[in-house]
Design a protein around this motif. Structure first.
Motif, PDB file in Angstrom:
ATOM      1  N   GLY A   1       0.798  -1.218   0.000  1.00  0.00           N
ATOM      2  CA  GLY A   1       0.000   0.000   0.000  1.00  0.00           C
ATOM      3  C   GLY A   1       0.828   1.263   0.000  1.00  0.00           C
ATOM      4  N   SER A   2       1.657   1.434   1.018  1.00  0.00           N
ATOM      5  CA  SER A   2       2.405   2.688   1.170  1.00  0.00           C
ATOM      6  C   SER A   2       3.435   2.885   0.070  1.00  0.00           C
ATOM      7  CB  SER A   2       3.090   2.714   2.540  1.00  0.00           C
ATOM      8  OG  SER A   2       2.148   2.582   3.577  1.00  0.00           O
ATOM      9  N   ALA A   3       4.140   1.821  -0.325  1.00  0.00           N
ATOM     10  CA  ALA A   3       5.184   1.956  -1.343  1.00  0.00           C
ATOM     11  C   ALA A   3       4.615   2.380  -2.699  1.00  0.00           C
ATOM     12  CB  ALA A   3       5.975   0.655  -1.457  1.00  0.00           C
ATOM     13  N   PRO A   4       3.597   1.690  -3.239  1.00  0.00           N
ATOM     14  CA  PRO A   4       3.018   2.193  -4.498  1.00  0.00           C
ATOM     15  C   PRO A   4       2.330   3.541  -4.333  1.00  0.00           C
ATOM     16  CG  PRO A   4       1.772   0.303  -3.674  1.00  0.00           C
ATOM     17  CD  PRO A   4       3.013   0.383  -2.856  1.00  0.00           C
ATOM     18  N   GLN A   5       1.775   3.805  -3.147  1.00  0.00           N
ATOM     19  CA  GLN A   5       1.137   5.109  -2.919  1.00  0.00           C
ATOM     20  C   GLN A   5       2.160   6.241  -2.967  1.00  0.00           C
ATOM     21  OE1 GLN A   5      -1.773   6.871  -3.119  1.00  0.00           O
ATOM     22  NE2 GLN A   5      -2.729   5.772  -1.405  1.00  0.00           N
ATOM     23  N   LEU A   6       3.300   6.058  -2.315  1.00  0.00           N
ATOM     24  CA  LEU A   6       4.351   7.073  -2.337  1.00  0.00           C
ATOM     25  C   LEU A   6       4.872   7.289  -3.751  1.00  0.00           C
ATOM     26  CD1 LEU A   6       6.388   8.939  -0.914  1.00  0.00           C
ATOM     27  CD2 LEU A   6       7.830   6.922  -0.532  1.00  0.00           C
ATOM     28  N   THR A   7       5.061   6.206  -4.498  1.00  0.00           N
ATOM     29  CA  THR A   7       5.533   6.330  -5.876  1.00  0.00           C
ATOM     30  C   THR A   7       4.525   7.095  -6.727  1.00  0.00           C
ATOM     31  OG1 THR A   7       6.626   4.185  -5.594  1.00  0.00           O
ATOM     32  CG2 THR A   7       6.420   5.026  -7.835  1.00  0.00           C
ATOM     33  N   LEU A   8       3.252   6.790  -6.564  1.00  0.00           N
ATOM     34  CA  LEU A   8       2.209   7.471  -7.325  1.00  0.00           C
ATOM     35  C   LEU A   8       2.162   8.963  -7.017  1.00  0.00           C
ATOM     36  CD1 LEU A   8      -0.380   7.498  -9.121  1.00  0.00           C
ATOM     37  CD2 LEU A   8      -1.662   7.002  -7.014  1.00  0.00           C
ATOM     38  N   GLN A   9       2.150   9.322  -5.740  1.00  0.00           N
ATOM     39  CA  GLN A   9       2.017  10.734  -5.371  1.00  0.00           C
ATOM     40  C   GLN A   9       3.251  11.537  -5.772  1.00  0.00           C
ATOM     41  OE1 GLN A   9      -0.910  11.649  -4.523  1.00  0.00           O
ATOM     42  NE2 GLN A   9      -1.645   9.546  -4.289  1.00  0.00           N
ATOM     43  N   LEU A  10       4.428  10.934  -5.664  1.00  0.00           N
ATOM     44  CA  LEU A  10       5.626  11.637  -6.110  1.00  0.00           C
ATOM     45  C   LEU A  10       5.614  11.819  -7.621  1.00  0.00           C
ATOM     46  CD1 LEU A  10       8.319  12.887  -5.285  1.00  0.00           C
ATOM     47  CD2 LEU A  10       9.370  10.629  -5.482  1.00  0.00           C
TER      48      LEU A  10
ATOM     49  N   GLY B   1      -1.876  18.442   1.181  1.00  0.00           N
ATOM     50  CA  GLY B   1      -2.429  17.105   1.358  1.00  0.00           C
ATOM     51  C   GLY B   1      -1.552  16.026   0.767  1.00  0.00           C
ATOM     52  N   ARG B   2      -1.012  16.302  -0.440  1.00  0.00           N
ATOM     53  CA  ARG B   2      -0.158  15.307  -1.079  1.00  0.00           C
ATOM     54  C   ARG B   2       1.160  15.157  -0.341  1.00  0.00           C
ATOM     55  NH1 ARG B   2       0.547  17.539  -6.014  1.00  0.00           N
ATOM     56  NH2 ARG B   2      -1.569  16.967  -6.591  1.00  0.00           N
ATOM     57  N   GLY B   3       1.730  16.275   0.111  1.00  0.00           N
ATOM     58  CA  GLY B   3       2.981  16.196   0.862  1.00  0.00           C
ATOM     59  C   GLY B   3       2.816  15.451   2.175  1.00  0.00           C
ATOM     60  N   THR B   4       1.683  15.682   2.849  1.00  0.00           N
ATOM     61  CA  THR B   4       1.417  14.969   4.106  1.00  0.00           C
ATOM     62  C   THR B   4       1.309  13.469   3.875  1.00  0.00           C
ATOM     63  OG1 THR B   4       0.234  16.897   4.965  1.00  0.00           O
ATOM     64  CG2 THR B   4      -0.152  14.790   6.063  1.00  0.00           C
ATOM     65  N   LEU B   5       0.579  13.089   2.823  1.00  0.00           N
ATOM     66  CA  LEU B   5       0.425  11.660   2.532  1.00  0.00           C
ATOM     67  C   LEU B   5       1.767  11.034   2.178  1.00  0.00           C
ATOM     68  CD1 LEU B   5      -1.299   9.168   2.100  1.00  0.00           C
ATOM     69  CD2 LEU B   5      -1.792   9.969  -0.217  1.00  0.00           C
ATOM     70  N   MET B   6       2.620  11.732   1.439  1.00  0.00           N
ATOM     71  CA  MET B   6       3.922  11.172   1.068  1.00  0.00           C
ATOM     72  C   MET B   6       4.813  10.969   2.292  1.00  0.00           C
ATOM     73  SD  MET B   6       5.050  12.809  -2.594  1.00  0.00           S
ATOM     74  CE  MET B   6       5.093  14.491  -1.995  1.00  0.00           C
TER      75      MET B   6
ATOM     76  N   ARG C   1       4.273  19.558 -11.157  1.00  0.00           N
ATOM     77  CA  ARG C   1       5.326  20.506 -10.775  1.00  0.00           C
ATOM     78  C   ARG C   1       4.938  21.335  -9.552  1.00  0.00           C
ATOM     79  NH1 ARG C   1       7.197  22.756 -16.775  1.00  0.00           N
ATOM     80  NH2 ARG C   1       7.456  20.673 -17.719  1.00  0.00           N
ATOM     81  N   CYS C   2       4.263  20.695  -8.622  1.00  0.00           N
ATOM     82  CA  CYS C   2       3.905  21.347  -7.358  1.00  0.00           C
ATOM     83  C   CYS C   2       3.606  20.271  -6.325  1.00  0.00           C
ATOM     84  CB  CYS C   2       2.707  22.281  -7.518  1.00  0.00           C
ATOM     85  SG  CYS C   2       1.165  21.444  -7.900  1.00  0.00           S
ATOM     86  N   VAL C   3       3.726  20.641  -5.067  1.00  0.00           N
ATOM     87  CA  VAL C   3       3.440  19.730  -3.954  1.00  0.00           C
ATOM     88  C   VAL C   3       2.397  20.403  -3.065  1.00  0.00           C
ATOM     89  CG1 VAL C   3       4.373  18.422  -2.020  1.00  0.00           C
ATOM     90  CG2 VAL C   3       5.796  18.830  -4.034  1.00  0.00           C
TER      91      VAL C   3
END
Length: 434
Positions: free
Chosen positions: A147-156, A168-173, A163-165
């Motif tokens: 879950g977390s590994a593919p989620q981090l890859t997706l959000q990054l 909400g996305r930064g918190t999840l990453m 070209r922005c963070v």
């Protein structure tokens, strides 16, 4: 009796990541990004369901009359109620006299060439806490790498494209990265306890810190390399990941079939052959998912009663990190030659060098852990430095300070592991106390 802090950490990361992902999916829906919303929910709900099933399987709730607990698991609230149950057991311990206890025997780490065996009394409440800790240690690994590994890859990847963070996305990453590192840490501790299940293992804070840095650098650089490569060569990233995944998924099965061993029947007495096959497939699926992002610290061995190879395997780890380092260097080089105008605003050679340096730091902290901080390093037949040199075949060092101490002839070798399982009531779950 120890406070179940590991249970609290696992549930906190699970709850925080799920909440952050659900909030972020609503922002994607408001912005009209249906694809990103679907993938965010997919990498949240699928591991959540697997966590619920794992907790039900370990606690054997299907064979017990507990409809409320099953309902809470269906509502994806199982980890929370399990955490409350663990703290209720801890709070009520000592107030009621135990009707009976279980005697367990554990060996202490050898001193002056001798090892002593000590007996411990395990009460019913402590046995239940052992079950809770073991269950949440396994669910943390599932949550981290499925879950977390593919989620981090997706959000990054989304951050690179847009070209922005966002907040909400930064918190999840950040939460996802912490969840992956914690899951990898629990994977290391589980490997140690399974490999040395008849020894009393005590992990010091320095060892936790060393593993945290090792896994943090390894996973962060691996995810960054995959995202950079996928941002310029989108067509090739999926075949690359699938090939790596299939190699690690099929490798335990190929070894099992080539050994001509009988089908393992000791996983769970109530499981049929079909159920056992499903469990083994899920186990190898998790094993492959771990190795896509980092070294799993264990080698699956389906013909072994404990399902893992209890040897240290310096050759395997050296091969893995060497090939992964070469792969990361190749991927970053391909990214450098195919980078878009957006990446020309950054110093690409410096970024590539930092990524390779980060992976080298991960290898350094791994060697530091095994050489200086491993709780069972006295039982090693050779030090990590010796093992790596022998793998290279270029130099053999003399016996280091961590070579196994000599024992009397009538005692077994330190690498020989015995079956030492503690029987706990109310669920009849066998777990190790260490």
């Amino acid at each position: 009796m120890r406070l179940p802090t590991s249970v609290l950490v696992s549930v906190s990361l699970f709850t925080a990541e799920t909440t952050a992902a659900l909030y972020l999916s609503t922002t994607y829906r408001s912005a009209g990004d249906k694809i990103w919303q679907c993938f965010t929910l997919l990498f949240t709900l699928v591991p959540s369901v697997l966590v619920q099933l794992t907790l039900i399987f370990i606690h054997r709730d299907l064979s017990r009359d507990r409809p409320l607990v099953l309902l809470l698991h269906i509502l994806q609230l199982g980890p929370i109620i399990r955490c409350l149950d663990a703290f209720c057991i801890y709070g009520s311990s000592g107030k009621v006299e135990e009707p009976y206890v279980t005697i367990t025997r554990k060996k202490q780490m050898p001193r002056s060439g001798q090892t002593e065996e000590v007996e411990q009394e395990v009460g019913q409440a402590e046995g239940k806490l052992v079950t809770h800790r073991a269950a949440f240690a396994r669910t943390s690994v599932i949550q981290a790498f499925l879950g977390s590994a593919p989620q981090l890859t997706l959000q990054l990847y989304i951050c690179v494209l847009q070209r922005c963070v966002s907040i909400g996305r930064g918190t999840l990453m950040v939460i996802s990265l912490l969840s992956i590192v914690y899951g990898a840490l629990r994977c290391n501790i589980l490997a140690i306890k399974i490999r040395y299940d008849d020894y009393e293992v005590s992990v010091h804070p320095a060892a936790y810190l060393c593993v945290f840095l090792w896994r943090g650098f390894e996973i962060a650089t691996r995810v960054a390399v995959l995202v950079l490569f996928s941002s310029v060569l989108k067509v090739w990233v999926l075949p690359l990941v699938l090939i790596s995944f299939l190699i690690f998924f099929l490798q335990p099965w190929v070894h099992f079939w080539s050994s001509h061993s009988p089908f393992p029947e000791n996983i769970e007495k109530t499981l049929t052959r079909v159920g056992t096959t499903i469990v083994l497939c899920m186990l190898t699926f998790l094993y492959a998912g771990i190795n896509v992002f980092c070294w799993s610290a264990v080698q699956l061995k389906l013909d072994d009663p404990d399902l893992i190879d209890k040897g240290h395997g310096w050759r395997r780890s050296a091969t893995y990190y060497s090939l992964r380092f070469v792969e990361n260097a190749a991927l970053t080089s391909l990214w450098y030659f195919h980078r878009t105008d957006f990446y020309r605003q950054v110093d690409a050679p410096v970024l590539e060098l930092l990524l390779l340096l980060g992976y080298a730091l991960a290898v350094f902290f791994m060697l530091l852990f095994y050489q200086c901080c491993h709780p069972c390093r006295r039982l090693f037949s050779s030090s990590p430095a010796q093992g790596l040199w022998e793998c290279c075949g270029s130099l053999k060092l003399p016996a280091g300070p961590y070579s196994p101490p000599s024992l009397p002839q009538d005692k077994p070798g330190l690498e020989q592991l015995e079956t030492a399982k503690d029987t706990v009531t109310n669920g009849e779950v066998n777990q190790n106390l260490c």
